[in-house]
Design an enzyme around this catalytic site. Sequence first.
Site, mmCIF file in Angstrom:
data_model
loop_
_atom_site.group_PDB
_atom_site.id
_atom_site.type_symbol
_atom_site.label_atom_id
_atom_site.label_comp_id
_atom_site.label_asym_id
_atom_site.label_seq_id
_atom_site.Cartn_x
_atom_site.Cartn_y
_atom_site.Cartn_z
ATOM 1 N N ILE A 34 -49.755 -82.543 -6.625
ATOM 2 C CA ILE A 34 -48.944 -81.402 -7.064
ATOM 3 C C ILE A 34 -48.213 -81.779 -8.355
ATOM 4 C CG2 ILE A 34 -48.598 -80.191 -4.849
ATOM 5 C CD1 ILE A 34 -45.932 -81.760 -4.598
ATOM 6 N N TYR A 142 -39.771 -83.666 11.965
ATOM 7 C CA TYR A 142 -41.001 -84.406 11.640
ATOM 8 C C TYR A 142 -41.887 -84.502 12.889
ATOM 9 C CZ TYR A 142 -43.823 -88.422 10.077
ATOM 10 O OH TYR A 142 -44.851 -89.273 9.726
HETATM 11 N N1 SER Z 1 -43.117 -93.843 8.731
HETATM 12 C C1 SER Z 1 -42.732 -92.581 9.293
HETATM 13 C C2 SER Z 1 -41.279 -92.345 9.147
HETATM 14 O O1 SER Z 1 -40.540 -93.299 9.249
HETATM 15 C C3 SER Z 1 -43.107 -92.494 10.740
HETATM 16 O O2 SER Z 1 -44.441 -92.159 10.874
HETATM 17 O O3 SER Z 1 -40.863 -91.253 8.986
#
Ligand code: SER
Length: 316
Positions: A34, A142
Site C-alpha cells: 500500500i 486481534y
Molecule cells: N506477534 C503477534 C503479536 O504479538 C502475535 O501473533 O501481536
Amino acid sequence: MENVLIIGSTGQIGSELTMKLRGNYKGNIVAGYIPGAEPNYEIKESGPCEVVDITNAGQIAQVVDKYKIDTIYNLAALLSAVAESKPQLAWKIGIGGLCNVLEISREKKCALFTPSSIGVFGLNTPKDKTPQDTICRPKTMYGVTKVTGELLSDYYHTRFGVDTRSVRFPGLISYVTPPGGGTTDYAVDIYYSAAKGEKFVCPIAKGTFMDMMYMPDALRAAIEIMEADPTKLEHRNSFNIASLSFDPEIIFNEIKRYVPDFEMEYCVDPLRQSIAESWPNSLDDTCAREEWGWKPEYDLDAMTNDMLTKLKERFA
Ligand code: SER
C-alpha cells in the site's frame, strides 16, 4: 503454487516471504503493497510490485487476473497491541479484507493462506501444551479477528471448496523487518538493544512465557503448509505450530552468554502484559507434525547466535 500474490509484502513476514518465494519459484511472485509502505530496493528490483489494498476488492481482482495468480498470501493485519488502539480498523483490515480475498479466491480458484496466531487463545484456554482443538475465546480484537478468520476460511473450504490453509504463528523473531505493535515484539527488540550495546527496557514481566519462532522456520511453515498433500490435511484453519517458549529472563540470560555486559531492566507495559497473560505458555503442534510433517529447525541458541551475528554486522 506458481503465480503468487503476497498482500502485505512489505511487512515483517511479507518482506522475507516475498524474497524466499522469488528464490524458490519461477512464476510471477507479485509483491502487493500500500502507498506509504513501499517495497525496498531488493523487492522492487527482483520482481513485479503492485499497489494492492486488502480493503479494495477490485484492485486485488485486477492484479490476480493480470498475473494469472493461483495462490494468495494474505498478510495484511494490525498486530495485537496496535489493534487495541484501533479496533474498528483491525476488523476492517482483518475481516473486511479477508472477505475480499475469500471471494476472489472462490471466483478465480486461488489457494489462500491467511496466518492465524497464538492470539486466538484466551484466559480459559489450557495454558501449557495448548491442544490443537480447544477453547478459543480471545480477549483482544486481534484475537477476535483471527478466530473469525479461521472460521470463515474453514467455511469457504467446506462450502465452496476454496483451498484455504493456515498456521497459528507464535511471536516471530527476525533481524530483517521489525514487527510493529505486537505483544511479542520485545523478543525482537531485546536483540537490537544487545547488538547496539544498549540496556534493554523490558515491557513484559519476568515469568511470562509465550511461544516464539525464528523467521526462517516461520517462512518454511508458510510454504510447506501450502505445498502439503491436501488428502492428508484433517485440519486447515488453522494449525498450531511451535518452536520456542521462553520468558524475558531466559532470553536475557541466553543473550548474556554472547554479550556478557548486557543489561536489562523491567518497565512493564500494562496493555501488553495483560495480552501476554491471556496467551498460552506453549502450544502442542502434534497435528501439524502428523498431517504435513512440520518440524522447527532453530533452537534458542542457534537463533541467538544468528540474530546477534547479523545485527552486529549491520550496526558495526
Ligand atoms: N506477534 C503477534 C503479536 O504479538 C502475535 O501473533 O501481536
